[in-house]
Design an enzyme around this catalytic site. Structure first.
Site, PDB file in Angstrom:
ATOM      1  N   ASP A 115       0.833  -1.198   0.000  1.00 32.23           N
ATOM      2  CA  ASP A 115       0.000   0.000   0.000  1.00 32.23           C
ATOM      3  C   ASP A 115       0.869   1.249   0.000  1.00 32.23           C
ATOM      4  O   ASP A 115       1.450   1.612   1.018  1.00 32.23           O
ATOM      5  CB  ASP A 115      -0.926  -0.003   1.220  1.00 32.23           C
TER       6      ASP A 115
ATOM      7  N   LYS B  17       1.595   7.818   1.005  1.00 31.34           N
ATOM      8  CA  LYS B  17       2.105   7.797   2.372  1.00 31.34           C
ATOM      9  C   LYS B  17       3.509   8.393   2.418  1.00 31.34           C
ATOM     10  O   LYS B  17       4.265   8.295   1.438  1.00 31.34           O
ATOM     11  CB  LYS B  17       2.187   6.349   2.888  1.00 31.34           C
TER      12      LYS B  17
ATOM     13  N   ASP C 162       0.283  -5.201   4.714  1.00 31.62           N
ATOM     14  CA  ASP C 162      -1.102  -4.767   4.541  1.00 31.62           C
ATOM     15  C   ASP C 162      -1.991  -5.878   3.987  1.00 31.62           C
ATOM     16  O   ASP C 162      -3.185  -5.670   3.796  1.00 31.62           O
ATOM     17  CB  ASP C 162      -1.168  -3.528   3.651  1.00 31.62           C
TER      18      ASP C 162
ATOM     19  N   ASP D 240      -5.869   6.454   0.364  1.00 28.46           N
ATOM     20  CA  ASP D 240      -5.166   5.604   1.326  1.00 28.46           C
ATOM     21  C   ASP D 240      -6.134   4.801   2.192  1.00 28.46           C
ATOM     22  O   ASP D 240      -5.707   3.984   2.990  1.00 28.46           O
ATOM     23  CB  ASP D 240      -4.246   6.461   2.202  1.00 28.46           C
TER      24      ASP D 240
ATOM     25  N   GLU E  68      -8.031   2.434   1.100  1.00 26.23           N
ATOM     26  CA  GLU E  68      -8.371   1.500   0.024  1.00 26.23           C
ATOM     27  C   GLU E  68      -8.832   0.146   0.528  1.00 26.23           C
ATOM     28  O   GLU E  68      -9.576  -0.565  -0.149  1.00 26.23           O
ATOM     29  CB  GLU E  68      -7.179   1.322  -0.919  1.00 26.23           C
TER      30      GLU E  68
ATOM     31  N   ARG F  59     -10.898  -0.744   2.891  1.00 29.04           N
ATOM     32  CA  ARG F  59     -12.347  -0.862   3.087  1.00 29.04           C
ATOM     33  C   ARG F  59     -13.077  -0.939   1.751  1.00 29.04           C
ATOM     34  O   ARG F  59     -14.180  -1.476   1.665  1.00 29.04           O
ATOM     35  CB  ARG F  59     -12.848   0.311   3.925  1.00 29.04           C
TER      36      ARG F  59
END
Length: 463
Positions: free
Chosen positions: A235, A242, A253, A312, A314, A316
Site C-alpha cells: 500500500d 504515504k 497490509d 489511502d 483502500e 475498506r
C-alpha cells in the site's frame, strides 16, 4: 510458498532433558527438593523464578541434567500464557521434555512451537534448534497443525512485496485448496471490473493485476461460515501517498488475508463440520496514470456509489465488494480480517486487535475464545450515529469520515453498509505485526485472531 519447515513436536516418550517451569509461589517447595549442589549452584548464579529467567543445572559429569524456567507470578492478569515460547530462543540445541508440574502442557507445547518460528527465506538455514518432546496427553497432531498454519501466515506477511503480489497470494490460496481438497475460483480482468468494480479500481494502477479469490470447502448442506481477508500486497497510499515512514511496513497490509488463510488452514485441517468459504480481494495500491483519484465516485458490487475522500483508505473499498459477495450467501457467521486503521492502533496498541459486531452473543463468544486461545482482542462499539460522518454530497457515502475522530468505528460502519443481511458479522481491525519479540511471538508478521477464530469455530462445529 512457505519459506521454511515449521517446527514439530518429537513423539511422546522420546528421551529428553527435563524442563521445570516454576512460578514464584511454587519456588520454595521446589528449591527445598533440589540437591545441595544444585541449590548452591542456583544461589551462586543468583537464580530466582522471575518471568523468563533460565537456569541450566549440570549433572555429575558436567552434562546438562535439568532446566529451570521462571514464570514469575502465575495468577492474575499479568500472567503470560505463552511464556514457554521463550524457551526455544534461550536453550541450547537438544531434546527437551516438560516436567508435569508448573504449566499447562498443551499451552506450553503450542507456545514452544510458536516461539520456534524463524523467517528464513533470505538467510542461510539456522543450525540445530532445541526440540520439545510432546507431553503425554497432548494432541501433538493438532498442536502441530495450528503451529504450521501460523507459520505459513507469518511467512506470507514477512515476505516483501517484490516477491508477494496478488498472483502470489492467489498461489498460496491455491496451495491451501490443494492440500485440503477445497474448490477455488479466481475472478480477474473484465469479469472483475464488471462484478467487483471497487477491487478493480484500487488495483488498476499496478502492473500486477488485481483479483478476487474465492475458496469453498466442506459439505454444501453444513452450516455456512465465511472468512474475508484484506489482501493489499503493498500500500503506497495511492495518489494520497504515504510518507516513507508510513510505507516502510506496508508489505504487511495483506495481514488480513494471511489471517483468513491461516484460520482456514486450521479449520480444514481439523475437519470441522461446516461449509467454509474464504474470500480474498488481492490488489496492490500503486501510483500510476491509471490510479483512482480523490474525489472520484466509484460503483460497488452492492450498488452503492462511493465518493473517494482518500485513496489511502483502500482496504475498506476492496472489502466492501468482497463483503457484498459474502452477504448474498447469508452465512451463519461472517468474519472479516483487515489491517485497516491506524486509529485502532492508537486506541489499543499493536498487540490488541479491535473487533466490532452487533451480535451480543457472538461478541461474548469472540472475547471468550480470545481468552481461551491467548489470542486477545477488545471490542469497540459500532456507534450508529457516527455513520453520518461518512455522508457524501455527491454519492451514497464517502470512504472516509469528515473529521479526525473515531476512525476505526467509522471504518467498521462503512463495512457494515455492504453486509446488511448478516447480523452475525465480526470485523477484526488488526495490526498483523509484532514490533518486538515476546514469548511465542517473534518480531515480524503475526496472524492475529486466526487462532481465536479457529477456537471459536471448533467450539461450535467440532466433531
Amino acid at each position: 510458498m512457505t519459506n521454511s519447515a515449521p517446527p514439530e513436536l518429537l513423539p511422546a516418550g522420546t528421551p529428553g532433558i527435563p524442563v521445570r517451569c516454576v512460578g514464584t509461589a511454587d519456588w520454595p517447595a521446589l528449591e527445598a527438593s533440589l540437591s545441595p549442589v544444585h541449590r548452591a549452584y542456583l544461589k551462586a548464579t543468583d537464580f530466582a523464578p522471575k518471568a523468563g529467567r533460565l537456569a541450566l543445572l549440570p549433572g555429575a559429569d558436567g552434562s546438562l541434567a535439568r532446566v529451570l524456567f521462571g514464570l514469575g507470578e502465575t495468577e492474575g492478569p499479568g500472567r503470560d500464557r505463552l511464556a514457554a515460547g521463550r524457551l526455544p530462543t534461550l536453550l541450547p540445541p537438544g531434546r527437551y521434555r516438560l516436567e508435569e508440574a508448573g504449566i499447562d502442557p498443551a499451552e506450553a507445547a503450542l507456545a514452544w512451537l510458536l516461539g520456534s518460528y524463524r523467517f528464513g527465506r533470505y538467510r542461510a538455514a539456522p543450525g540445530e534448534r532445541p526440540r520439545l518432546v510432546a507431553p503425554e496427553g497432548v494432541d501433538a497432531a493438532e498442536t502441530g497443525r495450528i503451529a504450521a498454519a501460523v507459520a505459513r501466515g507469518r511467512d506470507l506477511i514477512n515476505t516483501p512485496a517484490n516477491d508477494l503480489g496478488p498472483a502470489e497470494i492467489e498461489a498460496e490460496a491455491r496451495d491451501l485448496a490443494r492440500r485440503h481438497g477445497a474448490e477455488i475460483a479466481v475472478v480477474e480482468g473484465a469479469a472483475l471490473a464488471r462484478d467487483f468494480p471497487l477491487v478493480q479500481a484500487v488495483g488498476a494502477a499496478s502492473v500486477r493485476a488485481p483479483r478476487l479469490i474465492d475458496l469453498a470447502w466442506g459439505p454444501e448442506d453444513a452450516p455456512r461460515v465465511t472468512l474475508v481477508g484484506k489482501g493489499v500486497a503493498f500500500d503506497t497510499g495511492g495518489l494520497d501517498i504515504k510518507p516513507s515512514a508510513g510505507m516502510l511496513l506496508m508489505k504487511k497490509d495483506m495481514g488480513g488475508a494471511a489471517a483468513a488463510l491461516s484460520a482456514a488452514d486450521m479449520v480444514m485441517g481439523a475437519g470441522l463440520r461446516l461449509r467454509l468459504r474464504v474470500i480474498v480481494p488481492a490488489v496492490e495500491n500503486a501510483v500510476s496514470g491509471a490510479a483512482f483519484r480523490p474525489g472520484d465516485v466509484l460503483a460497488s458490487r452492492a450498488g452503492l456509489r462511493v465518493e473517494i475522500g482518500n485513496t489511502d483508505a483502500e482496504g475498506r473499498l476492496i472489502l466492501a465488494d468482497a463483503l457484498a459477495l459474502a452477504d448474498a450467501d447469508e452465512p451463519e457467521i461472517l468474519i472479516d480480517f483487515a489491517t485497516l486503521t491506524g486509529a485502532a492502533r492508537v486506541a489499543l496498541g499493536p498487540d490488541l486487535p479491535a473487533f466490532f459486531t452487533e451480535d451480543e452473543d457472538l461478541a461474548a463468544a469472540v472475547a471468550a475464545a480470545g481468552l481461551e486461545a491467548a489470542d486477545l482482542v477488545w471490542r469497540l462499539p459500532l456507534h450508529a450515529p457516527y455513520a453520518r460522518l461518512l455522508d457524501s454530497k455527491v454519492a451514497d457515502l464517502n470512504n472516509v469520515s469528515g473529521g479526525p475522530f473515531a476512525g476505526a468505528i467509522t471504518a467498521a460502519l462503512f463495512l457494515r453498509r455492504f453486509a446488511p443481511r448478516t447480523r452475525a458479522h465480526v470485523h477484526f481491525d488488526l495490526y498483523g505485526w509484532n514490533p518486538s519479540t515476546k514469548a511465542g511471538r517473534p518480531e515480524g508478521g503475526e496472524v492475529q485472531t486466526a487462532r481465536l477464530v479457529y477456537g471459536l469455530l471448533k467450539s461450535r462445529y467440532g466433531r
